[in-house]
Design an enzyme around this catalytic site. Structure first.
Site, mmCIF file in Angstrom:
data_model
loop_
_atom_site.group_PDB
_atom_site.id
_atom_site.type_symbol
_atom_site.label_atom_id
_atom_site.label_comp_id
_atom_site.label_asym_id
_atom_site.label_seq_id
_atom_site.Cartn_x
_atom_site.Cartn_y
_atom_site.Cartn_z
ATOM 1 N N ARG A 69 25.038 -30.121 -15.721
ATOM 2 C CA ARG A 69 24.926 -30.384 -14.273
ATOM 3 C C ARG A 69 25.834 -29.546 -13.386
ATOM 4 O O ARG A 69 25.745 -29.648 -12.171
ATOM 5 C CB ARG A 69 25.182 -31.866 -13.962
ATOM 6 C CG ARG A 69 24.342 -32.839 -14.771
ATOM 7 C CD ARG A 69 22.878 -32.707 -14.471
ATOM 8 N NE ARG A 69 22.090 -33.807 -15.023
ATOM 9 C CZ ARG A 69 20.828 -33.701 -15.367
ATOM 10 N NH1 ARG A 69 20.182 -32.562 -15.216
ATOM 11 N NH2 ARG A 69 20.185 -34.727 -15.858
ATOM 12 N N HIS A 184 9.686 -26.075 -22.007
ATOM 13 C CA HIS A 184 9.403 -27.455 -21.554
ATOM 14 C C HIS A 184 7.886 -27.522 -21.388
ATOM 15 O O HIS A 184 7.342 -26.984 -20.424
ATOM 16 C CB HIS A 184 10.137 -27.710 -20.239
ATOM 17 C CG HIS A 184 9.804 -29.015 -19.584
ATOM 18 N ND1 HIS A 184 10.703 -30.047 -19.475
ATOM 19 C CD2 HIS A 184 8.664 -29.472 -19.006
ATOM 20 C CE1 HIS A 184 10.141 -31.077 -18.851
ATOM 21 N NE2 HIS A 184 8.895 -30.743 -18.558
ATOM 22 N N HIS A 237 12.088 -30.603 -26.978
ATOM 23 C CA HIS A 237 11.763 -32.045 -27.017
ATOM 24 C C HIS A 237 10.302 -32.386 -27.363
ATOM 25 O O HIS A 237 9.578 -32.981 -26.546
ATOM 26 C CB HIS A 237 12.181 -32.739 -25.716
ATOM 27 C CG HIS A 237 11.906 -32.013 -24.422
ATOM 28 N ND1 HIS A 237 10.676 -31.509 -24.090
ATOM 29 C CD2 HIS A 237 12.722 -31.748 -23.361
ATOM 30 C CE1 HIS A 237 10.738 -30.953 -22.890
ATOM 31 N NE2 HIS A 237 11.975 -31.084 -22.430
ATOM 32 N N ASP A 320 18.992 -33.344 -25.609
ATOM 33 C CA ASP A 320 18.488 -33.378 -24.227
ATOM 34 C C ASP A 320 19.339 -34.346 -23.393
ATOM 35 O O ASP A 320 18.816 -35.089 -22.538
ATOM 36 C CB ASP A 320 17.002 -33.762 -24.167
ATOM 37 C CG ASP A 320 16.381 -33.449 -22.806
ATOM 38 O OD1 ASP A 320 17.084 -32.884 -21.934
ATOM 39 O OD2 ASP A 320 15.198 -33.778 -22.604
ATOM 40 N N PHE A 338 14.385 -38.989 -14.383
ATOM 41 C CA PHE A 338 14.092 -38.915 -15.821
ATOM 42 C C PHE A 338 15.368 -38.527 -16.559
ATOM 43 O O PHE A 338 16.057 -37.597 -16.134
ATOM 44 C CB PHE A 338 13.058 -37.811 -16.093
ATOM 45 C CG PHE A 338 11.646 -38.142 -15.704
ATOM 46 C CD1 PHE A 338 10.857 -38.925 -16.527
ATOM 47 C CD2 PHE A 338 11.099 -37.635 -14.527
ATOM 48 C CE1 PHE A 338 9.523 -39.203 -16.191
ATOM 49 C CE2 PHE A 338 9.779 -37.899 -14.185
ATOM 50 C CZ PHE A 338 8.988 -38.693 -15.020
ATOM 51 N N GLY A 339 15.654 -39.153 -17.693
ATOM 52 C CA GLY A 339 16.739 -38.638 -18.526
ATOM 53 C C GLY A 339 17.580 -39.705 -19.176
ATOM 54 O O GLY A 339 17.713 -40.823 -18.664
HETATM 55 O O1 DOR Z 1 14.219 -36.497 -18.994
HETATM 56 C C1 DOR Z 1 14.522 -35.361 -18.681
HETATM 57 N N1 DOR Z 1 15.599 -35.083 -17.924
HETATM 58 N N2 DOR Z 1 13.711 -34.356 -19.070
HETATM 59 C C2 DOR Z 1 13.876 -33.093 -18.629
HETATM 60 O O2 DOR Z 1 13.110 -32.245 -19.017
HETATM 61 C C3 DOR Z 1 14.945 -32.773 -17.654
HETATM 62 C C4 DOR Z 1 16.042 -33.748 -17.734
HETATM 63 C C5 DOR Z 1 17.010 -33.666 -16.570
HETATM 64 O O3 DOR Z 1 17.412 -32.562 -16.211
HETATM 65 O O4 DOR Z 1 17.415 -34.714 -16.062
#
Ligand code: DOR
Length: 444
Positions: A69, A184, A237, A320, A338-339
């Site tokens: 980040r 991706h 992934h 990831d 997402f993540g």
């Molecule tokens: O879940 C995810 N988060 N998938 C991704 O491809 C990007 C990632 C993110 O950068 O937060």
């Protein structure tokens, strides 16, 4: 300053060298100096001895795919906190994705990450450069410059390269550096703003689904392009059984493709989106910590992913690690980011596959060490090995130590984990980078 360390009596597993034996390991001047019978190490002044009885001693883990980040999203994570989380997870080298702000699409942005990691990083950080400028999918980056600056591959991760023409050109250009395109795979016309796997859970919760074919169609396209161009392609992934089969067939044909799978896609299914407690399944609840892209799938997919790991179709396991703030996740499902924050739970979560006899320990360790090292290559020295003369990057873990995940204790700023509160078995005890202890359990 590195010290002279003797790791004594542990079970040394180094899949790259075919080593699996109880032995001693000596580290001097930041390098692996010697492996041999217990008590037989050449004597050394100022020796620190670690009693590793009952522990696994292996090369430090290598993560091909994480999000640090920085620059730009330091509220989610920084290089300092992300690498500390990596050290806690037993990782000694991590490759960071370029979806930062600015994105890592110039030589100077790659330089920035490398320099910041040298100053603040607890572990080695290898940056990944963008495929296209600004990750916009339109104009290819100066790939050779990014490679010269130290990028280990190219990716617009978080976003696909939608245009087949641009992807084909990118594959052509990537070959000058010999580095892989890290892909991706998502057809966004098919995922169409969905939030989770398209299936019975999405139907029950009334959440828009992402069909598996949104991934598979891009996997198929890019395997065809890799075959055409002879470029190196690495599929990030992988989440579905049919993607695994496509990659298997491409490898059989000699396509230069490698692939990775995450710990969460190997251990969680779409049901997890409904929350962790069984009784919650009778209510229409959801947990945004299980919102991830690609989404969690079904048990048939998990079985295929594990089979793919075992037969070599899937080369590596990558976290990831995608840290987010509380605000990014404490909202309605559709709006949540997402993540999953994954560096600190990866090993324990993967050990559940070993404890349930779904994967053997040597294969698991190879997917976290020698196999990702093979994909990175040797431009940063020989990684993922305990060979004498190599940099002493070592992980020590207790395969049977039980613990309960508490995201509040994470070193990562991202507390977004669907494993919060889970009782897991297997814990990293010590992580050593370049001969220096960078993490020891219970010494903060
Ligand atoms: O879940 C995810 N988060 N998938 C991704 O491809 C990007 C990632 C993110 O950068 O937060």
């Amino acid at each position: 300053m590195s010290t002279t360390i003797l790791i004594s009596g542990g079970r040394i597993i180094d899949p790259g060298q075919g080593i699996d034996e109880v032995a001693d390991l000596l580290i001097t001047k930041g390098k692996i100096a010697w492996i041999g019978d217990k008590g037989k190490a050449p004597s050394q002044p100022d020796l620190t001895t670690i009693d590793a009885t009952g522990l696994i001693v292996c090369p430090g883990f290598i993560d091909l795919h994480c999000h640090l980040r920085e620059p730009g999203f330091e509220d989610k994570e920084t290089i300092a906190t992300g690498t500390k989380a990596a050290a806690r997870g037993g990782f000694t080298t991590i490759c960071c994705m370029p979806n930062t702000n600015p994105p890592l699409d110039t030589q100077s942005s790659i330089d920035y990450v490398k320099k910041a990691a040298e100053v603040e990083g607890a572990v080695q950080v290898l940056p990944i450069g963008c495929v296209t400028k600004g990750r916009q999918g339109k104009e290819i980056t100066e790939m050779s410059e990014l490679a010269k600056a130290g990028a280990i591959g190219f990716s617009d991760d978080g976003e696909p390269v939608a245009s087949s023409r641009i992807m084909s050109l990118a594959m052509d250009y990537s070959q000058a550096s010999g580095l892989p395109i890290i892909d991706h795979c998502e057809d966004q016309e098919l995922s169409d703003g969905g939030f989770m796997n398209d299936g019975w859970v999405s139907a029950r919760l009334g959440l828009k689904g992402i069909p598996k074919v949104a991934e598979e169609i891009t996997v198929a396209r890019d395997l065809a392009l890799a075959q055409l161009t002879n470029a190196r392609l690495h599929i990030a992934h992988v989440s579905t059984a049919d993607s695994v089969e496509l990659i298997r067939q491409a490898k059989d044909k000699g396509t230069t493709v490698t692939a990775e799978v995450t710990p969460h896609h190997l251990t969680l299914t779409e049901e997890r989106v409904m929350g962790s407690k069984l009784e919650e399944h009778n209510q229409l609840t959801y947990d945004t910590n299980a919102k991830v892209n690609p989404p969690l799938r079904n048990k048939e997919d998990i079985a295929a992913l594990i089979k793919g790991l075992k037969d070599g179709t899937i080369d590596a396991i990558a976290t990831d690690h995608a840290p987010h703030t509380l605000v990014d996740k404490m909202c309605e499902f559709g709006l949540a980011a997402f993540g999953i924050s994954g560096l600190e739970t990866a090993l324990a979560c993967l050990m559940s596959l070993v404890h349930s006899d779904q994967l053997d320990l040597n294969t698991l360790i190879s997917k976290l060490t020698s196999e990702p090292a093979r994909i990175i290559g040797t431009r940063y020295g020989e990684l993922g090995t305990l060979k004498p003369g190599c940099r002493a990057d070592v992980a020590l873990f207790d395969p049977n130590k039980e613990w309960t995940v508490s995201s509040l204790d994470f070193a990562s700023k991202g507390r977004n984990t669907p494993f919060d509160g889970c009782h897991l078995k297997g814990n990293v005890m010590i992580t050593i980078v370049g001969g220096k202890i960078v993490y020891k359990l219970n010494s903060k």
